[in-house]
Design a protein around this motif. Structure first.
Motif, PDB file in Angstrom:
ATOM      1  N   LEU A  67      39.875  43.718  33.436  1.00  0.00           N
ATOM      2  CA  LEU A  67      41.194  43.452  34.035  1.00  0.00           C
ATOM      3  C   LEU A  67      42.265  43.310  32.958  1.00  0.00           C
ATOM      4  O   LEU A  67      43.304  43.977  32.995  1.00  0.00           O
ATOM      5  CB  LEU A  67      41.113  42.163  34.864  1.00  0.00           C
ATOM      6  CG  LEU A  67      42.405  41.606  35.446  1.00  0.00           C
ATOM      7  CD1 LEU A  67      42.954  42.525  36.530  1.00  0.00           C
ATOM      8  CD2 LEU A  67      42.173  40.186  35.997  1.00  0.00           C
TER       9      LEU A  67
ATOM     10  N   THR B   6      28.495  41.842  37.021  1.00  0.00           N
ATOM     11  CA  THR B   6      28.852  40.444  37.326  1.00  0.00           C
ATOM     12  C   THR B   6      27.700  39.494  36.997  1.00  0.00           C
ATOM     13  O   THR B   6      27.767  38.309  37.296  1.00  0.00           O
ATOM     14  CB  THR B   6      29.208  40.284  38.827  1.00  0.00           C
ATOM     15  OG1 THR B   6      28.091  40.742  39.609  1.00  0.00           O
ATOM     16  CG2 THR B   6      30.449  41.083  39.190  1.00  0.00           C
TER      17      THR B   6
ATOM     18  N   THR C  49      39.418  40.287  42.952  1.00  0.00           N
ATOM     19  CA  THR C  49      39.684  41.162  41.801  1.00  0.00           C
ATOM     20  C   THR C  49      40.805  42.144  42.133  1.00  0.00           C
ATOM     21  O   THR C  49      41.678  42.409  41.313  1.00  0.00           O
ATOM     22  CB  THR C  49      38.403  41.909  41.410  1.00  0.00           C
ATOM     23  OG1 THR C  49      37.357  40.949  41.201  1.00  0.00           O
ATOM     24  CG2 THR C  49      38.607  42.738  40.144  1.00  0.00           C
TER      25      THR C  49
ATOM     26  N   VAL D 117      34.446  41.178  34.348  1.00  0.00           N
ATOM     27  CA  VAL D 117      35.550  41.618  35.221  1.00  0.00           C
ATOM     28  C   VAL D 117      36.881  41.310  34.540  1.00  0.00           C
ATOM     29  O   VAL D 117      37.775  42.162  34.459  1.00  0.00           O
ATOM     30  CB  VAL D 117      35.461  40.927  36.594  1.00  0.00           C
ATOM     31  CG1 VAL D 117      36.739  41.161  37.408  1.00  0.00           C
ATOM     32  CG2 VAL D 117      34.249  41.431  37.372  1.00  0.00           C
ATOM     33  N   ASP D 118      36.998  40.100  33.985  1.00  0.00           N
ATOM     34  CA  ASP D 118      38.276  39.713  33.365  1.00  0.00           C
ATOM     35  C   ASP D 118      38.565  40.526  32.107  1.00  0.00           C
ATOM     36  O   ASP D 118      39.720  40.848  31.828  1.00  0.00           O
ATOM     37  CB  ASP D 118      38.267  38.209  33.047  1.00  0.00           C
ATOM     38  CG  ASP D 118      38.251  37.371  34.320  1.00  0.00           C
ATOM     39  OD1 ASP D 118      37.989  36.164  34.236  1.00  0.00           O
ATOM     40  OD2 ASP D 118      38.494  37.943  35.409  1.00  0.00           O
TER      41      ASP D 118
ATOM     42  N   ARG E  63      40.900  32.563  41.001  1.00  0.00           N
ATOM     43  CA  ARG E  63      39.640  33.119  41.524  1.00  0.00           C
ATOM     44  C   ARG E  63      38.876  32.045  42.292  1.00  0.00           C
ATOM     45  O   ARG E  63      38.407  32.275  43.412  1.00  0.00           O
ATOM     46  CB  ARG E  63      38.774  33.673  40.386  1.00  0.00           C
ATOM     47  CG  ARG E  63      37.393  34.105  40.849  1.00  0.00           C
ATOM     48  CD  ARG E  63      36.566  34.717  39.723  1.00  0.00           C
ATOM     49  NE  ARG E  63      37.008  36.080  39.417  1.00  0.00           N
ATOM     50  CZ  ARG E  63      37.482  36.439  38.224  1.00  0.00           C
ATOM     51  NH1 ARG E  63      37.581  35.550  37.244  1.00  0.00           N
ATOM     52  NH2 ARG E  63      37.848  37.691  38.016  1.00  0.00           N
TER      53      ARG E  63
END
Ligand code: FO1
Length: 341
Positions: A57, A38, A119, A53-54, A105
């Motif tokens: 995802l 992150t 998340t 993270v995205d 978010r």
């Protein structure tokens, strides 16, 4: 590992990390947790954005833009164009569908949810079964020192296309951050831990810089394997090769092994390198790592699944679970394992 589900925990950064995680998620009888960097997070237009993270995802949801590896496929850019007309920053391109992620978010974080909660909710909404775990719930911001001074990661990486030599890396806030409870659980309960072919300095390195992360990894009885982010002297994607030149070490499979052996001693049991680097395998073994030589460039989903499968099979041959890692990696390097032979 008996015939029950194999619990795999992957440490990942951006695009390369997402691809390997995707490959693992396609394997049968695997329970996947992805610990995601992150340090690349940023605030822009008042939105909290978490690129790595995205990327994981969207990739695990089957929604990622195949060309870039980041952002969503079938994206539109109307908001981006309008931002430009208002003179708002457009150096970091946000697609219309991607913006929805940042809006949700931002609202959830403002309501007091943690990045881990948010998340998990986003992943559930997109039908992702794997656990996507931000490495920490406190903010960590990677900074890069260049000849023009200290730059935020995305300013350097995207804004300036990582053209400046990285002279030093700093993880702002890392000393006050900790691996989340979910991350520590994913490491402690893993049957296999894998470092994805992500940048060892600013993706894997950021995760390992978290106080307590290295000791959690040293305590797990799971074998720990890394997939090299360097093939034939070049990074598969991004600036990792040039960062070896400026931050120390050699941009090669051996250089990756030396990096982990010197900066993170005792962590890795095995290293997965590309056939192009087979000649370096004996030198890597002399560092105490068992080596798997195979094709590690993931061009399509079949490659991702194949590499993930080979990596898991390789990990199963390493370090019996009862051997605690506190002893230095003394296992007999044995022969070079070759996939498919
Ligand atoms: N990378 C770029 O090179 N240019 C961009 O405009 C860009 C926008 C962007 C938006 C959302 C997102 O999740 C990722 C985005 N990335 C972009 C990729 C990102 O900078 C890198 O993938 C990671 O930070 C590297 O780990």
């Amino acid at each position: 590992m008996t015939d029950r589900v194999t619990r795999v925990t992957v440490l990942a950064g951006g695009v390369g990390g997402a691809k390997l995680a995707h490959g693992v998620s396609m394997l049968p009888d695997v329970d996947l947790s992805v610990v995601v960097n992150t340090g690349d997070d940023l605030e822009l237009h008042g939105l909290s954005i978490s690129p790595d993270v995205d990327t994981v995802l969207y990739t695990l949801a089957g929604l990622a833009n195949a060309e870039t590896g980041w952002g969503l496929r079938d994206e539109t850019w109307s908001a981006h164009e309008m931002l430009g007309r208002y003179g708002a920053p457009t150096w970091f391109r946000l697609g219309d569908r991607d913006i929805a992620t940042h809006l949700v978010r931002t609202v959830r974080l403002a309501a007091g949810a943690t990045p881990t909660d948010v998340t998990r909710e986003l992943a559930a909404s997109l039908g992702v079964r794997s656990r996507i775990l931000p490495m920490a719930d406190r903010p960590v911001r990677t900074r890069v020192r260049t000849s023009d001074g200290w730059l935020d990661l995305q300013t350097w990486f995207v804004g300036r296309r990582h053209a400046d030599d990285a002279l030093e890396i700093r993880f702002e806030g890392v000393e006050d951050a900790r691996p989340t409870a979910a991350v520590l659980e994913a490491v402690a309960s893993a049957d296999v831990v894998a470092f994805a072919p992500s940048n060892p300095f600013i993706s894997i390195g950021t995760i390992l810089a978290l106080p307590g992360m290295t000791s959690a990894l040293l305590d797990t009885t799971a074998p720990i394997v890394a997939v090299s982010p360097i093939v034939a002297g070049a990074a598969i994607k991004g600036p990792a090769d040039r960062m070896f030149a400026t931050l120390g070490g050699e941009a090669s499979a051996l250089g990756v092994a030396q990096h982990y052996a010197t900066r993170h001693p005792g962590l890795l049991d095995g290293l997965v390198i590309d056939a192009a680097d087979e000649a370096q395998a004996p030198a890597i073994e002399r560092l105490g790592f068992v080596v798997l030589v195979t094709a590690i460039v993931m061009r399509d989903e079949a490659d991702r699944r194949r590499l993930a499968g080979e990596m898991l099979a390789f990990a199963r041959t390493l370090r019996p679970a009862h051997t605690l890692r506190t002893a230095p990696a003394t296992q007999d390097p044995g022969t070079i394992a070759r996939a498919g032979t």
